[in-house]
Enzyme design. Sequence first.
Site, PDB file in Angstrom:
ATOM      1  N   SER A   1      -2.415  -7.993   3.078  1.00  0.00           N
ATOM      2  CA  SER A   1      -2.887  -7.811   4.457  1.00  0.00           C
ATOM      3  C   SER A   1      -3.126  -9.166   5.107  1.00  0.00           C
ATOM      4  O   SER A   1      -2.958  -9.338   6.319  1.00  0.00           O
ATOM      5  CB  SER A   1      -4.186  -7.012   4.461  1.00  0.00           C
ATOM      6  OG  SER A   1      -3.971  -5.764   3.840  1.00  0.00           O
TER       7      SER A   1
ATOM      8  N   HIS B   1       0.848  -1.202   0.000  1.00  0.00           N
ATOM      9  CA  HIS B   1       0.000   0.000   0.000  1.00  0.00           C
ATOM     10  C   HIS B   1       0.885   1.255   0.000  1.00  0.00           C
ATOM     11  O   HIS B   1       0.583   2.230  -0.674  1.00  0.00           O
ATOM     12  CB  HIS B   1      -0.865   0.053   1.259  1.00  0.00           C
ATOM     13  CG  HIS B   1      -1.886  -1.043   1.337  1.00  0.00           C
ATOM     14  ND1 HIS B   1      -1.921  -1.965   2.359  1.00  0.00           N
ATOM     15  CD2 HIS B   1      -2.923  -1.366   0.521  1.00  0.00           C
ATOM     16  CE1 HIS B   1      -2.927  -2.789   2.178  1.00  0.00           C
ATOM     17  NE2 HIS B   1      -3.552  -2.459   1.069  1.00  0.00           N
TER      18      HIS B   1
END
Length: 288
Positions: free
Chosen positions: A187, A37
């Site tokens: 994640s 990210h």
Amino acid sequence: MRIIEDIHEMRREAEDMAARRAECGLVPTMGALHEGHLSLIERSKAENDITAISVFVNPTQFMPGEDYDSYPRTWEKDLEAAERLGMDIVFHPSAEQMYPPRAQTSVQVHGLTRGLCGMSRGQGYFRGVTTVVAKLFNLVRPTRAYFGQKDAQQALVIQRMVIDLNFPVEIVVCPIVREEDGLALSSRNRNIPPEYRDRALALREALLLGRDLIRDKEYDAFRLATAMQERILQDDEIELDCLDIVSPETLEEVEKVDDLVLMAGAIKIGGVRLIDNILVGPDGPWSD
Ligand code: PAF
């Protein structure tokens, strides 16, 4: 840094940015921010006046029995990271506001969503993704939006949606970021039980095997896929969700590697679903 939790406030902010002719880059996320990210955020910051991230674990893209409840939620840490990176806006709407009780509308890209993750997770998965991304585009009104190549199918599907529905936004797809040993950052990596962590590399290793076989002039897609699948299934605790060799533009399966192909797969290990992919053709690239 502004933290916006209300969709009406987000709309007002978007109108204000438009009035100021400020270019906004949006990095849509489901939180649990990682280096992948961060690379999208850095790119957005370099290319836009304002960078916004959205943090929203979107319920509609989790199919029944999937990991919606156990999906990592690290809001405080995400805020710290956003602050550290000098984010302008963190948009963190509630599910109640994003999906009001009488909502009856969804966005569905056909065709591109049929294979790969669309096949293993079901059509509803991508419908959930495109619906929420369309809503985020309408609320934030970004000039550019940033997605990772790890979710290659998602990036293509969103590009298709943007063209088909005339969204005034440029889609920027950024390279996969990996851990030191090559595991694609996700994640969900946080949820891999430690005893499975090393074996989670099986998908990456299978994709590299496929690439090496192509370098050795094996161009038959069936034989390549079989060799890669066998590599993964050597570990009988790994569930193979999908592993396909497809055209990087249409996502249709190819029979021969006579041009660049996308080799993409998904496995489940220790209860966690992981995806990865590699782009390769008869002339390489041989490293990534
Ligand atoms: O890639 C993700 O994290 C999600 O699918 C996205 C694009 C944020 C939509 O919920």
